[in-house]
Design an enzyme around this catalytic site. Structure first.
Site, short mmCIF file in Angstrom:
data_model
loop_
_atom_site.label_atom_id
_atom_site.label_comp_id
_atom_site.label_asym_id
_atom_site.label_seq_id
_atom_site.Cartn_x
_atom_site.Cartn_y
_atom_site.Cartn_z
N ARG A 179 0.83 -1.21 0.00
CA ARG A 179 0.00 0.00 0.00
C ARG A 179 0.86 1.26 0.00
O ARG A 179 0.54 2.26 0.64
CB ARG A 179 -0.97 0.00 1.19
CG ARG A 179 -1.88 -1.23 1.24
CD ARG A 179 -2.73 -1.36 -0.01
NE ARG A 179 -3.57 -2.55 0.03
CZ ARG A 179 -3.27 -3.72 -0.56
NH1 ARG A 179 -2.15 -3.84 -1.27
NH2 ARG A 179 -4.08 -4.74 -0.47
N SER A 230 -11.21 -3.01 2.29
CA SER A 230 -10.54 -3.23 3.57
C SER A 230 -10.28 -1.89 4.24
O SER A 230 -9.60 -1.03 3.67
CB SER A 230 -9.23 -3.98 3.36
OG SER A 230 -9.47 -5.26 2.82
N GLU A 300 -6.48 1.96 6.10
CA GLU A 300 -6.09 1.87 4.70
C GLU A 300 -6.92 2.86 3.87
O GLU A 300 -6.44 3.40 2.88
CB GLU A 300 -6.30 0.46 4.16
CG GLU A 300 -5.89 0.28 2.72
CD GLU A 300 -5.94 -1.17 2.26
OE1 GLU A 300 -6.28 -1.39 1.09
OE2 GLU A 300 -5.63 -2.05 3.07
#
Length: 305
Positions: A179, A230, A300
């Site tokens: 990420r 998520s 996230e």
């Protein structure tokens, strides 16, 4: 004269063909279905138009917020007092000169890129078929699923850097990690297009793999509710969803926001959630997981102020 008036004047003079909306509800453009109005929202139709818009914005002293498919964003209910540039019209795909390569513009949806690869008999992008984001966002976050990620298939990226202009960045220089990318460290830069390199494959097998992964996604994720995927990054050595589940937080609800009972890693909008509900639920989940396990969860989802 405020910034909106300056921008409107310049756009009317230099780019009258540009699609621009005033006070556009961001809830229409995010997968969470949450977010108040953007003061101005532009939809450039070509990369050249995008670059010129960014130049005009800079001349007006404006720092635009560039977004793709809005699948990883949480926008405040009061909206954004800024120019939002939506890349959704930049979705062209073209074959590359080298075998097994192609280029997709930033607004191209990942499922469209995966479908193109399939019909071109190219394998390696199946993992992306069910990810709801755009190519630009996927590059920025090094999106991945089911053992695949963008770093495995990217040759390079063409991007706009405010201080340098448009330039090409080789894949090895994108600093792709979990990420993370060059663009998470330089949020003022904007992806314009990405070059992919895949391996030869057979269309029936590629399509079957995409179906299998989509079936797994449907079975395990609450796709029937608005969410941003998520909600938390994977802590080292753990899975966020497993930790949240072990702490007994499935079904925990604040206002219209809820920890999904299907997959604890997803916070969902039950239909009336406000941004404040989601933020409060994120904080409550973080607190309870920290208290019970000692693990700190990092969001996230991008929380835009």
């Amino acid at each position: 004269m405020d910034w909106q008036e300056r921008l409107d004047r310049e756009i009317s003079r230099e780019m009258p063909e540009l699609k621009m909306l005033a006070e556009e509800p961001m809830a229409r453009h995010t997968s969470f279905r949450i977010g108040g109005p953007a003061r101005r929202m532009a939809f450039p139709g070509t990369v050249e138009q995008f670059v010129r818009l960014m130049e005009i914005a800079g001349q007006c002293g404006i720092v635009p917020f560039v977004m793709g498919n809005g699948t990883n964003l949480l926008i405040p209910d009061e909206g954004l007092d800024r120019l939002v540039v939506h890349t959704g019209e930049l979705r062209r795909i073209a074959p590359g000169q080298e075998s097994g390569t192609f280029t997709a513009e930033a607004g191209c949806l990942l499922r469209q890129a995966a479908e193109y690869a399939c019909t071109a008999h190219l394998t390696g992008l199946e993992f992306a078929h069910g990810i709801p984001g755009s190519v630009g966002g996927a590059v920025c976050m090094n999106a991945g699923a089911y053992g695949g990620e963008m770093s495995q298939v990217l040759l390079g990226v063409t991007a706009l850097f405010p201080s340098e202009g448009v330039r090409y960045v080789e894949g090895k220089d994108l600093d792709l990690g979990y990420r993370h990318s060059l663009f998470t460290e330089n949020p003022e830069a904007a992806v314009l297009s990405a070059r992919f390199r895949l391996e030869p494959g057979e269309e029936p097998q590629i399509r079957q793999r995409m179906r299998e992964l989509m079936d797994r996604r449907r079975a395990s994720q609450p796709l029937e509710f608005p969410s941003a995927g998520s909600t938390f990054k994977r802590p080292q050595g753990y899975y966020a969803g497993t930790l949240i589940d072990q702490c007994g937080l499935k079904g925990l609800r604040i206002g219209g926001a809820e920890v999904s009972q299907k997959h604890a890693g997803f916070l969902i909008n039950r239909g009336s959630a406000a941004c404040a509900d989601v933020l409060a639920l994120i904080q409550e989940v973080q607190k309870r997981v920290k208290d019970q396990t000692g693990v700190e969860l990092e969001p996230e989802v991008r929380i835009i102020r």
